[in-house]
Write an enzyme that holds these catalytic residues in place. Structure first.
Site, short mmCIF file in Angstrom:
data_model
loop_
_atom_site.label_atom_id
_atom_site.label_comp_id
_atom_site.label_asym_id
_atom_site.label_seq_id
_atom_site.Cartn_x
_atom_site.Cartn_y
_atom_site.Cartn_z
N SER A 226 0.85 -1.19 0.00
CA SER A 226 0.00 0.00 0.00
C SER A 226 0.90 1.25 0.00
O SER A 226 1.79 1.35 -0.83
CB SER A 226 -0.94 -0.06 1.22
OG SER A 226 -1.91 0.96 1.13
N ARG A 295 -12.85 7.28 8.14
CA ARG A 295 -12.47 5.88 8.15
C ARG A 295 -13.51 5.02 7.44
O ARG A 295 -13.17 4.03 6.78
CB ARG A 295 -12.29 5.39 9.58
CG ARG A 295 -11.74 3.97 9.68
CD ARG A 295 -10.36 3.87 9.05
NE ARG A 295 -9.70 2.62 9.37
CZ ARG A 295 -8.42 2.37 9.10
NH1 ARG A 295 -7.68 3.27 8.50
NH2 ARG A 295 -7.89 1.22 9.41
N ASP A 459 -8.62 -5.16 -6.19
CA ASP A 459 -8.26 -3.92 -5.49
C ASP A 459 -8.81 -2.72 -6.27
O ASP A 459 -8.50 -2.54 -7.44
CB ASP A 459 -6.73 -3.83 -5.38
CG ASP A 459 -6.24 -2.71 -4.47
OD1 ASP A 459 -7.00 -1.76 -4.20
OD2 ASP A 459 -5.07 -2.79 -4.04
N HIS A 496 -7.96 -4.37 -1.68
CA HIS A 496 -6.70 -3.79 -1.21
C HIS A 496 -6.21 -4.48 0.06
O HIS A 496 -5.00 -4.56 0.29
CB HIS A 496 -6.90 -2.29 -0.98
CG HIS A 496 -5.63 -1.57 -0.70
ND1 HIS A 496 -4.59 -1.52 -1.60
CD2 HIS A 496 -5.19 -0.88 0.39
CE1 HIS A 496 -3.58 -0.83 -1.09
NE2 HIS A 496 -3.93 -0.45 0.12
N ASP A 497 -7.11 -4.95 0.89
CA ASP A 497 -6.72 -5.57 2.15
C ASP A 497 -6.04 -6.93 1.99
O ASP A 497 -5.58 -7.50 2.98
CB ASP A 497 -7.95 -5.77 3.05
CG ASP A 497 -8.25 -4.53 3.90
OD1 ASP A 497 -7.46 -3.56 3.84
OD2 ASP A 497 -9.26 -4.55 4.62
#
Lengths: 515, 515
Positions: A226, A295, A459, A496-497
């Site tokens: 990232s 968030r 992603d 993405h995680d």
């Protein structure tokens, strides 16, 4: 009556209570009743309760969720963003930043695992994502599991039997390295939004000051995911002679506009929170509502739609209750929970500065040259003895930042019925995409550095074409040692995680590469 | 000193001004100066200026950007969300809503083009997107171009030489049909958040009341894009005998969690604006900052990353100036501008109710059956003479909406190193995807209705798999007259907005279908 500000409108439960009473009395309200009850807003009640609690905490002198960094002068009993048990390096030489700012001195808080060998040739610098700390793995001093717990250890992909792994907290952040919550030696006050604009390269230069201090001349590898994947590349472009291998996972060589747009909305929602107070909230109630929502927006970009389809689908949190404007679907309560967990664990100003640094990331040649020229001019100015460090930067920051003319739609894109059939091919189309020459040239310092580039098809924040772009740019620049791995949607729907979750594929490929 | 709330922190230009003065006097500040200048926040200045201006407008008795719907009692010189020149139908029969709410009477504002023929068999009902009004095309009364100006007219895809096209404003909205800004006949006050929760089907039922009033028994076609694409399908499931053809463009048969998530963040950012005041802002300064930002988030979902890559790339609005935390990249000023344009043109409460109705959309059989059962129970209750309309709804709304237990991560998805290789196939994977039996059954009322389903590969809000899902469900349910068109990324990079822009492909396929 047209403007009725002096007549405060009833809150949600006011009219309902009254109306209920009347129903019990007569079963026919005599005063006019609304046709439907007012909705409740438990999500706002929760925010207001937290504000009240934090405000009370504040007046009882335990500061609400705020750390001072290790260089802060105001220590106290308050909770801290930092674990308090990092290693620390305080560098007294000023750090000149890419956009002209200066840190007169700075702190780097870091952690490490595995032994540094005698010739100091086995060090791996591990770069973090935006909100991750140096705590990638548990330590004796801090046994809590780290964010890459299973990726680090004896026999793990980052093998502590072989390597000395160093993970630093970035400057600009809030985990003990100097950031907006640190005290400015210039005036003894917290920087807040007097902290200077940062770049990825500034963060990397600070890391290499630590390596200097540790006597590590050359890294076995620079590794990151990232934002850390950006830094991993940046380290090799800045210091190609000091990096033997690069691994960049779910990163990019330049931020693209969708990711800038998503970070923009996070910054805006935070800055809109009245408690943010233009960055001067230290010692007061922090902008926890803005942080929570920032968030939540970020969380939307961290996973993929198909994963949520499987995991949450359209399930409501409690189907027996009627829908509400507050969180109601399971996906909403998931986002709400992600925001709740985070909103007091990261310094809001750090989010602004670090996310902005991500937006500014561009390893294109032209940007590198412009930065070098700017740095030289600034160094010359700083070398002049009568010069005050904040002088020219103050001038430069004076005018800003919205253009005097608002953005104008391009006629060819907003006209209400254009023929779109001539849209040129895009970077999302692998068949036709060639990276720009500017990026190939900008990445040329890595020509002789073996590089692993990993991406994940699901992603949406750092889409797979960005990793293809890195790999293609390196290859076209003459690098014959590029490994490019793209995990398909069948392999991972975690978007993405994935880099946090997929030990088998992400870890496995990293291990192969480092062997 | 730990809590310094009584000591207001200096604003951005305070310290810089002081410091400049000292630099001019001595070239060495005698008072401690910060190491770097404070940043400026012109984007916040702009919001504060607008608040001040709106507040001044308000005290001088011209209400800030607010319309009252046509049924409102407080008329005034203030600007209106409505054009003021729509046709109007006021229905005095109560409308029972799917979640138990009641509109004792309601207004439908609408526009039409082309002549209704003698047997009233050539009517096309055109459904709008979330924020679009009935003004799809210019009229004599309102010559401003409509949102589908080139799609409607003599010889156009919606051919006014052949068809009578009707476009209504949805209930819940703010363009003249009854919504949260309308006056509740129950108590003579504006509904605000005492407006009941709505569904797409409620909006469609209101539209069909208008058709009843116009004597139109059967539609030549039900046509819509985006939210209108939902309604177009909903019309045919509710009234299969009254709809001869369905065209649904960039719509879906059930909202998916990514789109719910994106709308959730828009609602939250709006509700977080202190000016929103739980919906009771009429006659005061509206939550324009929250609306602006909600629109910015929405705009992110309306286009595609690759389009922005081509259009904006990484260009900054003014490269000669240093970066800022306020908008700075061209993509940011574009989003900022999109928000600015919109923030006073739509009623914030309407955004909440209409976007929630989109989230609730689900044409699955189970959901339709549950809704029918709920409606029957409510009808029975309403038939009881001693019954007060708001009684049981008030009970139902009492407890709500966050579950008492916060959301818990599923162990299999949050554990920090799970093996993801067994992830099942997803709806994004066309090869393996079959629509659920529940949806096939739910769409079975359309079995004998010719249906055009269009989607766009670059759409991230209503992704192309959702239109494939509609088409496959219809076919598997026995419909032999389904036309499915998917515009590739080569054809359009305009994402969800393609339906507004692509006359050639969207318009062309619609024309073919209606012929």
């Amino acid at each position: 009556m047209v403007c009725e500000a002096e007549n405060p409108p009833p809150h949600a439960d006011g009219p309902r209570t009254a109306q209920r009473f009347e129903i019990q009395e007569t079963y026919r309200p005599s005063a006019p009743a609304p046709s439907n009850p007012a909705l409740n807003f438990p999500c706002l009640d929760a925010i207001e309760s937290r504000s009240a609690r934090l405000s009370a905490d504040c007046s009882s002198a335990s500061r609400p969720g705020f750390s001072s960094s290790s260089s802060s002068s105001s220590a106290g009993p308050e909770p801290s963003y930092t674990s308090g048990v990092t290693l620390n390096y305080h560098c007294r030489d000023p750090l000149l930043l890419d956009w002209g700012g200066v840190l007169p001195s700075f702190n780097i808080a870091y952690e490490s695992w595995g032994r540094l060998n005698a010739d100091k040739s086995n060090a791996i610098l591990l770069h973090t994502g935006l909100s991750a700390s140096s705590h990638a793995h548990s330590t004796d001093a801090n046994p809590a599991p780290g964010w890459w717990e299973k990726f680090i250890g004896p026999g793990a992909p980052l093998d502590t039997d072989r390597f000395h792994i160093i993970c630093t907290n970035v400057i600009g952040g809030c985990y003990g390295s100097t950031g907006p919550g640190s005290v400015d030696p210039g005036n003894g006050e917290m920087y807040a939004t007097r902290f200077p604009i940062l770049t990825m390269q500034d963060m990397v230069r600070a890391q290499f000051r630590l390596l200097d201090h540790l006597g590590i001349d050359r890294l076995y590898a620079s590794v990151g995911s990232s934002m850390g994947g950006m830094q991993s590349l940046a380290a090799a472009t800045l210091f190609p002679d000091r990096v033997s291998r690069v691994a960049t996972i779910s990163g990019c060589a330049r931020s693209h506009p969708y990711s800038i747009a998503m970070r923009h909305t996070q910054r805006q929602v935070l800055m809109m929170d009245p408690n943010w107070n233009r960055g001067f909230y230290y010692g007061r109630v922090p902008p926890h509502a803005g942080m929570k929502l920032a968030r939540e927006i970020a969380t939307v970009t961290y996973r993929s739609g198909p994963e949520w389809e499987q995991r949450f689908g359209r399930r409501r949190a409690d189907p027996s209750k009627p829908p509400a404007l507050c969180p109601d679907f399971l996906i909403e309560t998931y986002l709400d929970h992600a925001g709740e967990k985070w909103c007091l664990t990261y310094d809001p100003n750090s989010l602004l500065y670090v996310s902005k640094a991500m937006d500014l990331f561009d390893l294109g040649y032209e940007n590198q040259m412009a930065t070098q020229a700017r740095r030289r001019a600034r160094e010359d100015a700083l070398a002049t003895s009568s010069y005050s460090p904040s002088d020219s930067a103050a001038d430069a920051h004076c005018s800003l930042t919205l253009p005097s003319e608002p953005y104008q739609e391009q006629p060819d894109s907003s006209s209400s019925a254009s023929d779109t059939s001539e849209t040129p091919s895009s970077p999302a189309n692998p068949a036709s995409f060639l990276p720009p020459a500017d990026l190939i040239r900008g990445l040329s310092p890595l020509r002789d550095i073996p590089t692993l580039v990993m991406g994940v098809a699901s992603d949406i924040l750092f889409p797979a074409w960005q990793q293809r772009e890195i790999a293609e740019s390196l290859r076209l620049g003459g690098n014959r040692n590029v490994t490019h791995v793209e995990l398909s949607e069948e392999t991972s729907l975690f978007g993405h995680d994935t880099f946090l979750l997929d030990l088998k594929n992400v870890g496995g490929n990293l291990r192969l590469f480092l062997d």
